[in-house]
Design an enzyme around this catalytic site. Sequence first.
Site, PDB file in Angstrom:
ATOM      1  N   ASP A 149      28.875  -8.896 -80.109  1.00  0.00           N
ATOM      2  CA  ASP A 149      28.532 -10.556 -79.294  1.00  0.00           C
ATOM      3  C   ASP A 149      29.689 -11.351 -79.011  1.00  0.00           C
ATOM      4  O   ASP A 149      31.208 -10.873 -79.261  1.00  0.00           O
ATOM      5  CB  ASP A 149      28.205 -11.376 -80.017  1.00  0.00           C
ATOM      6  CG  ASP A 149      27.398 -12.223 -79.321  1.00  0.00           C
ATOM      7  OD1 ASP A 149      27.569 -12.554 -77.736  1.00  0.00           O
ATOM      8  OD2 ASP A 149      26.213 -12.764 -79.773  1.00  0.00           O
ATOM      9  N   HIS A 222      21.053  -8.931 -69.825  1.00  0.00           N
ATOM     10  CA  HIS A 222      21.504  -9.449 -70.348  1.00  0.00           C
ATOM     11  C   HIS A 222      22.651  -9.965 -69.896  1.00  0.00           C
ATOM     12  O   HIS A 222      23.586 -10.783 -68.790  1.00  0.00           O
ATOM     13  CB  HIS A 222      21.955  -9.670 -71.731  1.00  0.00           C
ATOM     14  CG  HIS A 222      21.920 -10.667 -72.497  1.00  0.00           C
ATOM     15  ND1 HIS A 222      21.501 -12.197 -72.250  1.00  0.00           N
ATOM     16  CD2 HIS A 222      22.987 -11.193 -72.663  1.00  0.00           C
ATOM     17  CE1 HIS A 222      22.121 -12.681 -73.239  1.00  0.00           C
ATOM     18  NE2 HIS A 222      23.424 -12.163 -73.490  1.00  0.00           N
TER      19      HIS A 222
END
Length: 357
Positions: A149, A222
Amino acid sequence: MPTPTPQAVLAPLTEAAIFLTYTLDGSEDGAATVRALLADVGGLRRSVGFRIPEGELTCVVGIGAHAWDRLFAAPRPALLHPFREVTGARHHAPATPGDLFVHLRAHRMDLCFELAQHLTDRLAGAASVVDEVHGFRSFDQRDMLGFVDGTENPEGDERAAAVLIGAEDPSYAGGSYVVTQKYLHDLTGWNALSVEEQELAIGRTKLSDVELPDDVKPSNSHVTLNTIVDEDGVEHDIVRDNMPFGRVGAGEFGTYFIGYARDPGIIEQMLENMFVGKPPGDHDRILDFSTAVTGTLFFVPTVDLLDAAADDEPVPVGTAVPSDSSSDSSSDSSPDSPPDALPDGSLAIGSLKGDLG
């Protein structure tokens, strides 16, 4: 004029973090207590952090739109407004209460925890914690879904340029904005997908963290929906300091999204893309497994403004302040306002007509 000192918004990720969201009680005495605490935040952080300097304890404080109206006589920063909820055909990003926000980071949780205690004790009777999340670093910066992330965070000078307010709002230069959301994951459903399906939902390979080629990456991945490019082809970045959190016994597994930006409109466009879709209906695939349960927006003042907070005057109780309705837009950039020029000559994303809605 001396250069304003930013808070530690550019500090690197650490192994531990605590995120605290408070609401004010609304009294005049409470406002004075909050302003006094804001002025003392730096000293409290030094008192705790000095005992274990290698722990590199940092503290960032943000102030919500309505709290700003209550605490200070000065006008709101140009782009400060309540978090705008986003509703798509299938998924919803809610707006939830939040007047003050504290982001604590360190290499050790005990440092974060002790400072959180001091801050909350000082706010007793003036503000209450409405959300508290203890984040931890998971392996090589992976989230609960198993993917790395924050890979696309800007680096070097680009990091400061993405986060720190400049000449577009000179009274608050050196400040920043921060958007927070708490996401809860359906790991059972997510782990039922094949690795290939997960990679298509994210837009990256799971093991090596390499972005998929454009001809492979789906339009609802995403990565695709969180890449913001303006009409001039300029890509606009934010800095993410996301952390995993959870409670195994309760079956709670989540990601705390926290994004810093000089213009919150960049993050708002990301959320619009994710929840509504681009085009509408083509929502972010990750939302079928991740549910947003909170949503807040705060302004992050400079250290200088925090240090001077105790010298400002609170707004008397009973004084009308803007509501969450369209009256809040008076504090935001409007289509009739002149565009905000950034140091590189491009336009601030919040002033791009037709981009943000």
